[in-house]
Design an enzyme around this catalytic site. Structure first.
Site, PDB file in Angstrom:
ATOM      1  N   LYS A  69       0.828  -1.202   0.000  1.00 37.16           N
ATOM      2  CA  LYS A  69       0.000   0.000   0.000  1.00 37.16           C
ATOM      3  C   LYS A  69       0.866   1.258   0.000  1.00 37.16           C
ATOM      4  CE  LYS A  69      -1.706  -1.484   3.741  1.00 37.16           C
ATOM      5  NZ  LYS A  69      -2.418  -1.752   4.988  1.00 37.16           N
ATOM      6  N   THR A 101      -8.814   8.591   8.506  1.00 37.04           N
ATOM      7  CA  THR A 101      -8.346   7.360   7.873  1.00 37.04           C
ATOM      8  C   THR A 101      -8.007   6.276   8.899  1.00 37.04           C
ATOM      9  OG1 THR A 101      -6.098   8.246   7.830  1.00 37.04           O
ATOM     10  CG2 THR A 101      -7.444   8.556   5.834  1.00 37.04           C
ATOM     11  N   GLY A 103      -7.916   3.109  10.832  1.00 32.99           N
ATOM     12  CA  GLY A 103      -8.376   1.751  10.565  1.00 32.99           C
ATOM     13  C   GLY A 103      -8.363   1.340   9.110  1.00 32.99           C
ATOM     14  N   THR A 104      -7.732   2.132   8.252  1.00 32.43           N
ATOM     15  CA  THR A 104      -7.738   1.822   6.820  1.00 32.43           C
ATOM     16  C   THR A 104      -7.113   0.461   6.516  1.00 32.43           C
ATOM     17  OG1 THR A 104      -7.640   4.175   6.311  1.00 32.43           O
ATOM     18  CG2 THR A 104      -7.097   2.673   4.533  1.00 32.43           C
ATOM     19  N   GLY A 105      -5.958   0.174   7.104  1.00 36.93           N
ATOM     20  CA  GLY A 105      -5.288  -1.100   6.841  1.00 36.93           C
ATOM     21  C   GLY A 105      -6.073  -2.293   7.343  1.00 36.93           C
ATOM     22  N   CYS A 106      -6.616  -2.182   8.540  1.00 39.76           N
ATOM     23  CA  CYS A 106      -7.428  -3.276   9.101  1.00 39.76           C
ATOM     24  C   CYS A 106      -8.710  -3.463   8.295  1.00 39.76           C
ATOM     25  CB  CYS A 106      -7.768  -2.983  10.557  1.00 39.76           C
ATOM     26  SG  CYS A 106      -6.329  -2.972  11.635  1.00 39.76           S
TER      27      CYS A 106
END
Length: 159
Positions: A69, A101, A103-106
């Site tokens: 990412k 943003t 929590g975007t990765g989770c």
């Protein structure tokens, strides 16, 4: 693995365990630039060529695919790369001017797991999830939750 502002949640021993025991079992891993650099013990990628190179190196730990990412790269677009043994596919979307943003990765990894059974490939899955995630970020400013960096708007379609 890494929280906002590069706060480390896993020590080096835990990262080594991920590489040796979990990654060989994984269909796909989804590191951001900082996580990829920690896993590989190298400088953080500064451009897309370095992202691709690091994605290829991450494959050597045995996972089937890497979605690296690039949201922390500078520029008006946020590029992500899907990398497998046979493919390198760029997915890019316009950067959204928001601080919400959290929590975007989770959210990305959970959405990939949820959507994958209805798709024929990881590439198709990521196309669907990336589009949804972009909208969840776009509509995140509609929420007034807490203070500071807010969450994505996961339910923007039904709001």
């Amino acid at each position: 693995m890494i929280f906002k502002n590069n706060k480390i949640l896993l020590d080096d021993e835990s990262i080594n365990s991920l590489k040796k025991m979990l990654f060989p079992l994984a269909s796909v891993i989804t590191p951001n630039l900082y996580e990829a650099s920690r896993i590989l013990n190298c400088p953080e990628a500064k451009n897309e060529n370095e992202m691709i190179h690091q994605g290829r190196k991450l494959l050597t730990f045995g996972c089937e695919a890497v979605i690296i990412k690039g949201g922390h790269l500078a520029g008006i677009f946020s590029p992500d790369w899907f990398i497998s043994v046979n493919k390198e596919i760029r997915f890019s979307s316009p950067r959204i001017n928001t601080i919400n943003t959290h929590g975007t990765g989770c959210t990305l990894s959970a959405a990939l797991a949820a959507v994958r059974p209805s798709c024929s490939s990881w590439v198709q899955t990521f196309k669907i999830v990336k589009k949804w995630l972009q909208s969840a970020i776009l509509y995140s400013d509609k929420l007034n939750v807490g203070k500071g960096v807010g969450p994505l708007h996961h339910f923007y379609k039904w709001w």
